[in-house]
Motif scaffolding. Sequence first.
Motif, PDB file in Angstrom:
ATOM      1  N   GLU A 127     -17.164   9.611  -0.776  1.00  0.00           N
ATOM      2  CA  GLU A 127     -16.040   9.135   0.041  1.00  0.00           C
ATOM      3  C   GLU A 127     -16.395   7.860   0.833  1.00  0.00           C
ATOM      4  O   GLU A 127     -15.524   7.222   1.423  1.00  0.00           O
ATOM      5  N   ILE A 166     -16.778   4.218   1.807  1.00  0.00           N
ATOM      6  CA  ILE A 166     -16.089   3.008   1.331  1.00  0.00           C
ATOM      7  C   ILE A 166     -17.029   1.808   1.486  1.00  0.00           C
ATOM      8  O   ILE A 166     -17.615   1.609   2.543  1.00  0.00           O
ATOM      9  N   ASP A 206     -15.573  -0.896  -3.309  1.00  0.00           N
ATOM     10  CA  ASP A 206     -14.149  -0.545  -3.273  1.00  0.00           C
ATOM     11  C   ASP A 206     -13.281  -1.728  -2.870  1.00  0.00           C
ATOM     12  O   ASP A 206     -12.114  -1.798  -3.214  1.00  0.00           O
ATOM     13  N   ALA A 233      -8.071   1.786   1.462  1.00  0.00           N
ATOM     14  CA  ALA A 233      -9.197   2.425   0.781  1.00  0.00           C
ATOM     15  C   ALA A 233      -9.441   3.825   1.341  1.00  0.00           C
ATOM     16  O   ALA A 233      -9.677   4.772   0.601  1.00  0.00           O
ATOM     17  N   LEU A 234      -9.338   3.957   2.678  1.00  0.00           N
ATOM     18  CA  LEU A 234      -9.611   5.255   3.299  1.00  0.00           C
ATOM     19  C   LEU A 234      -8.493   6.257   3.052  1.00  0.00           C
ATOM     20  O   LEU A 234      -8.739   7.405   2.694  1.00  0.00           O
ATOM     21  N   GLU A 255      -5.486   5.838   1.067  1.00  0.00           N
ATOM     22  CA  GLU A 255      -4.882   5.968  -0.277  1.00  0.00           C
ATOM     23  C   GLU A 255      -5.926   5.930  -1.382  1.00  0.00           C
ATOM     24  O   GLU A 255      -5.588   5.956  -2.547  1.00  0.00           O
ATOM     25  N   LYS A 256      -7.199   5.834  -0.983  1.00  0.00           N
ATOM     26  CA  LYS A 256      -8.301   5.755  -1.969  1.00  0.00           C
ATOM     27  C   LYS A 256      -8.053   4.623  -2.970  1.00  0.00           C
ATOM     28  O   LYS A 256      -8.255   4.745  -4.164  1.00  0.00           O
ATOM     29  N   ARG A 257      -7.504   3.516  -2.452  1.00  0.00           N
ATOM     30  CA  ARG A 257      -7.157   2.405  -3.335  1.00  0.00           C
ATOM     31  C   ARG A 257      -8.254   1.347  -3.333  1.00  0.00           C
ATOM     32  O   ARG A 257      -8.723   0.937  -2.273  1.00  0.00           O
ATOM     33  N   LYS A 258      -8.670   0.910  -4.500  1.00  0.00           N
ATOM     34  CA  LYS A 258      -9.630  -0.200  -4.578  1.00  0.00           C
ATOM     35  C   LYS A 258      -8.853  -1.506  -4.452  1.00  0.00           C
ATOM     36  O   LYS A 258      -7.710  -1.569  -4.892  1.00  0.00           O
TER      37      LYS A 258
END
Length: 487
Positions: free
Chosen positions: A102, A104, A126, A144-145, A147-150
């Motif tokens: 997890e 980032i 990320d 990133a945190l 939505e876990k989006r790169k």
Amino acid sequence: MSEKRSNPKQLKNLSQKNALHFSNQDSTRQPKVLMKTFGCQMNKLDTALVQASLKDAGYGVADDESNADVVLINTCSVREHAERKVFSHLGNLKHIKQSRPELIVGVLGCMAQRLGGELLEGGVVDIVCGPGQIPQIPELVKQALVEKRKSLAVISEIRKESAENPELEELESVFDSDDKRIPGQAFVRAMRGCNNFCSYCIVPYVRGPEVSRPQEAVIEQIKRLAGEGVRQVTLLGQAVNLYEYKNGGKTYCLADLLEMANEVDGIEWIRFVTSYPKEEYFDEICNAMAELEKVCGYFHMPAQSGSDRILKAMNRHYTAEQYLDLISRAKEKVGGIAVSGDIIVGFPGETDADFEATVELVKKARYKNAFIFKYSPRPGTKAENGMEDSVPDEVKKKRNIELLAVQEKISNELSAEFLGKEVKVLVEGLSKKPHLNKAENQNNPQLIGRTSTDWIVVFNGPQSLAGEFANVTISKTSPLTLFGQLS
Ligand code: SAH
Ligand code: SF4
Ligand code: F3S
């Protein structure tokens, strides 16, 4: 948002827009960010601004990787070695990510601009964010945190229009009230980018074209910093002496900025780095140094080589003689001025005779100190494209060592002139390398300060002096450091 800050309204909106709202998480848990910085003062300033904007958006500061939710690395591409350090750091982070997926990781700055999406390929990174996109960092970290989006925030070609970036200008108004800032000191950007295209240098490609900030914005910022207790400002630019801003029928140059900054109450010392050897505005700047009491008598003006043939191949537009003439004029006009420089050894085609010419230049320039680099081919630059990296590494090393010895002798002679004299310093804080006057006791630790001419001074005194001016009498000298006692 900190009560003490006097940020402009727009900035509040910008930070609030990206403030953290973790609806499905423990709202008392504040994500922590660790920032690492490589490279020049521009990067140090960018890091400070990013840290302040993240703080405003609700993030905490991590002490190390183990308690960080986010690690951001602000990177430098100027030499291969600088990039290698970042890759080795990313290697460590990859290891940590195996047990903490997890975490980032973001790469910011010049390497992000140079390598772009490639950096996302290894599975560690990320966020990739170029120097012109750093105002987006709070938003990218949140994505990133939550939505876990790169994300990849890099523009493929930095043009003049995109370099004149209102978001960046807005970010300049954020104040680095970070605890790590040297007390009483601040960097202020005068210009971004560079148009010089020295044939070895990656900076114009990763930082884009030269853009001078409006003179009012620079001076307003200095006034606000003075209001926060800042006493020394350093104006930054890759060729800061070429600062030029047209406004209301007048063209403002660096000497005008210095004159206006000199009027700001509370500011006591004004510095500027780095200077490109050029006639334009040179006399005006020397006059400003000589006449304005707050402007420090210090020039960082890299020569890069003492051989006219190599200077030409480097696309530096001066000869060794013209360079030395600028230095001697500066020394004539500004009493007690100190000059430092950068030199590259082992540029493609550098012969023994070329190197000897550099040794001669260094002897004549009599720098306070010089930064000496081994030539490192940078992808996409003219030197890398069209010239063979012909000087073997052992020859580069040998020339580096020889030149360092020449410079050390000069630095030693110049520092010895301070013996028995009293100097005024702006105290930075605790000395990181206690080499001489071992801390006498807890109330009198070893401190470090700098003179207006940039000499480093080490002495014992109370830590409360950090951010204050002090007078020190010099009792011992070494090539780079003066040692003494509070007067
Ligand atoms: N804008 C500044 C310096 C920017 S980079 C100036 O023009 O003076 C800082 C220093 O890194 C340069 O002065 C140069 O000496 C060195 N440098 C830049 N590119 C390099 C390269 N490809 N190999 C080795 N040294 C380099
Ligand atoms: Fe690089 Fe030359 Fe610009 Fe300095 S002046 S940043 S060395 S291109
Ligand atoms: Fe490095 Fe970028 Fe500065 S390449 S020297 S961090 S402008």
